[in-house]
Design a protein around this motif. Structure first.
Motif, PDB file in Angstrom:
ATOM      1  N   MET A 181       0.826  -1.206   0.000  1.00  0.00           N
ATOM      2  CA  MET A 181       0.000   0.000   0.000  1.00  0.00           C
ATOM      3  C   MET A 181       0.862   1.258   0.000  1.00  0.00           C
ATOM      4  SD  MET A 181      -2.840  -1.249   2.781  1.00  0.00           S
ATOM      5  CE  MET A 181      -3.540   0.384   2.986  1.00  0.00           C
ATOM      6  N   ILE A 182       1.840   1.306   0.903  1.00  0.00           N
ATOM      7  CA  ILE A 182       2.674   2.495   1.034  1.00  0.00           C
ATOM      8  C   ILE A 182       3.544   2.705  -0.199  1.00  0.00           C
ATOM      9  CG2 ILE A 182       4.613   3.525   2.303  1.00  0.00           C
ATOM     10  CD1 ILE A 182       3.466   2.283   4.857  1.00  0.00           C
ATOM     11  N   GLU A 183       4.202   1.652  -0.649  1.00  0.00           N
ATOM     12  CA  GLU A 183       5.159   1.809  -1.747  1.00  0.00           C
ATOM     13  C   GLU A 183       4.474   2.083  -3.093  1.00  0.00           C
ATOM     14  OE1 GLU A 183       8.371  -1.058  -1.798  1.00  0.00           O
ATOM     15  OE2 GLU A 183       8.203  -1.311   0.373  1.00  0.00           O
ATOM     16  N   CYS A 184       3.318   1.484  -3.319  1.00  0.00           N
ATOM     17  CA  CYS A 184       2.586   1.773  -4.558  1.00  0.00           C
ATOM     18  C   CYS A 184       2.104   3.219  -4.566  1.00  0.00           C
ATOM     19  CB  CYS A 184       1.414   0.806  -4.725  1.00  0.00           C
ATOM     20  SG  CYS A 184       1.897  -0.843  -5.282  1.00  0.00           S
ATOM     21  N   TYR A 185       1.615   3.678  -3.413  1.00  0.00           N
ATOM     22  CA  TYR A 185       1.209   5.084  -3.314  1.00  0.00           C
ATOM     23  C   TYR A 185       2.410   5.993  -3.546  1.00  0.00           C
ATOM     24  CZ  TYR A 185       0.177   9.607  -1.302  1.00  0.00           C
ATOM     25  OH  TYR A 185       0.065  10.968  -1.110  1.00  0.00           O
ATOM     26  N   ALA A 186       3.531   5.656  -2.936  1.00  0.00           N
ATOM     27  CA  ALA A 186       4.733   6.479  -3.071  1.00  0.00           C
ATOM     28  C   ALA A 186       5.180   6.556  -4.528  1.00  0.00           C
ATOM     29  CB  ALA A 186       5.858   5.922  -2.197  1.00  0.00           C
ATOM     30  N   ALA A 187       5.114   5.442  -5.236  1.00  0.00           N
ATOM     31  CA  ALA A 187       5.516   5.429  -6.645  1.00  0.00           C
ATOM     32  C   ALA A 187       4.624   6.347  -7.460  1.00  0.00           C
ATOM     33  CB  ALA A 187       5.446   4.004  -7.193  1.00  0.00           C
ATOM     34  N   ARG A 188       3.323   6.207  -7.263  1.00  0.00           N
ATOM     35  CA  ARG A 188       2.377   7.033  -8.006  1.00  0.00           C
ATOM     36  C   ARG A 188       2.554   8.518  -7.696  1.00  0.00           C
ATOM     37  NH1 ARG A 188      -1.491   4.525  -6.342  1.00  0.00           N
ATOM     38  NH2 ARG A 188      -2.406   5.892  -4.759  1.00  0.00           N
TER      39      ARG A 188
ATOM     40  N   THR B  70       4.399  -4.485  -6.691  1.00  0.00           N
ATOM     41  CA  THR B  70       3.525  -5.544  -6.193  1.00  0.00           C
ATOM     42  C   THR B  70       4.102  -6.918  -6.492  1.00  0.00           C
ATOM     43  OG1 THR B  70       1.564  -4.137  -6.486  1.00  0.00           O
ATOM     44  CG2 THR B  70       1.202  -6.511  -6.303  1.00  0.00           C
ATOM     45  N   SER B  71       4.619  -7.094  -7.699  1.00  0.00           N
ATOM     46  CA  SER B  71       5.218  -8.374  -8.080  1.00  0.00           C
ATOM     47  C   SER B  71       6.442  -8.688  -7.223  1.00  0.00           C
ATOM     48  CB  SER B  71       5.613  -8.333  -9.562  1.00  0.00           C
ATOM     49  OG  SER B  71       6.268  -9.530  -9.942  1.00  0.00           O
ATOM     50  N   HIS B  72       7.265  -7.677  -6.987  1.00  0.00           N
ATOM     51  CA  HIS B  72       8.484  -7.845  -6.182  1.00  0.00           C
ATOM     52  C   HIS B  72       8.144  -8.248  -4.751  1.00  0.00           C
ATOM     53  CE1 HIS B  72      12.212  -7.015  -4.150  1.00  0.00           C
ATOM     54  NE2 HIS B  72      11.766  -5.902  -3.595  1.00  0.00           N
ATOM     55  N   LEU B  73       7.227  -7.534  -4.135  1.00  0.00           N
ATOM     56  CA  LEU B  73       6.874  -7.826  -2.750  1.00  0.00           C
ATOM     57  C   LEU B  73       6.143  -9.164  -2.632  1.00  0.00           C
ATOM     58  CD1 LEU B  73       5.765  -4.276  -1.526  1.00  0.00           C
ATOM     59  CD2 LEU B  73       7.965  -5.417  -1.195  1.00  0.00           C
ATOM     60  N   SER B  74       5.317  -9.477  -3.618  1.00  0.00           N
ATOM     61  CA  SER B  74       4.606 -10.758  -3.606  1.00  0.00           C
ATOM     62  C   SER B  74       5.580 -11.928  -3.707  1.00  0.00           C
ATOM     63  CB  SER B  74       3.603 -10.820  -4.765  1.00  0.00           C
ATOM     64  OG  SER B  74       2.579  -9.859  -4.606  1.00  0.00           O
ATOM     65  N   ALA B  75       6.639 -11.753  -4.505  1.00  0.00           N
ATOM     66  CA  ALA B  75       7.634 -12.814  -4.660  1.00  0.00           C
ATOM     67  C   ALA B  75       8.350 -13.087  -3.341  1.00  0.00           C
ATOM     68  CB  ALA B  75       8.641 -12.431  -5.743  1.00  0.00           C
TER      69      ALA B  75
END
Length: 208
Positions: A83-90, A195-200
């Motif tokens: 949640m945090i990192e995707c928001y930060a990227a956007r 998301t892919s990185h963290l999911s892995a």
């Protein structure tokens, strides 16, 4: 000069908790006190602080127990990181504040940390890679919230490296994909890469 409690707290949080061999073990207070050069009182004070953060469990008559990274903790950690990192990227892309140079510097440093005894340094760089993006947003409360995950993030990251021999190489590829998407200004691709990185990593931890 740091107090004995501060020295003990930092050592426990940054070194002992992230040691894979300590997962599922009790802390030897006297050995730790001797190692740091303090009495057992600061050790106990530090353990109380860590227990309040739910990083150790205090067991009556037995001491402080470092529980192995569990399934629920893993899921919750990676859910909030995503949640945090995707928001930060956007948001960083919107603000044209993507810290490309800093992230690439951390990635380049990671490439040189291939030794078995460099896992901790590799994960330290990993945290710095991700936190650079979060800080770029300029939201102090968000950065403090993310930094509060550091001990769990480093602990989980090191365990993942030891659980899967090829994980280190995969992390480098995944980090490169994140940077490429950020440089391209593609928010959707950046979020997908994160998301892919963290999911892995999460999957490696769950599978053990």
């Amino acid at each position: 000069m740091p107090s004995g409690r501060e020295l003990a707290y930092d050592h426990l949080k940054d070194t002992v908790l992230s040691d894979p061999s300590m997962q599922g073990q009790f802390v030897n207070e006297q050995a730790l006190a001797d190692e740091i050069g303090v009495s057992r009182t600061p050790i106990r004070e530090a353990l109380l602080l860590l227990a309040a953060e739910e990083l150790v469990q205090l067991v009556p008559k037995r001491g402080a127990y470092i529980a192995p990274v569990g399934g629920r903790e893993i899921r919750e950690l990676f859910e909030i990181r995503t949640m945090i990192e995707c928001y930060a990227a956007r948001r960083a892309i919107e603000l044209e504040a993507v810290p490309v140079a800093e992230m690439r510097a951390e990635l380049d440093a990671q490439r040189g940390l291939a030794g078995a005894d460099e896992a901790r340094a590799f994960i330290d760089r990993d945290h710095r890679f991700h936190s650079a993006l979060v800080r770029a947003v300029g939201n102090d409360m968000l950065s403090k919230t993310y930094d509060g995950l550091r001990a769990r993030q480093i602990r989980a990251g090191i365990v993942a490296l030891f659980a899967h021999g090829d994980r280190r190489k995969a992390v480098l590829v995944e980090h490169e994909a994140i940077v490429d998407a950020l440089v391209a200004g593609d928010s959707e691709a950046a979020e997908a890469a994160i998301t892919s990185h963290l999911s892995a990593t999460q999957q490696v931890l769950i599978e053990g």
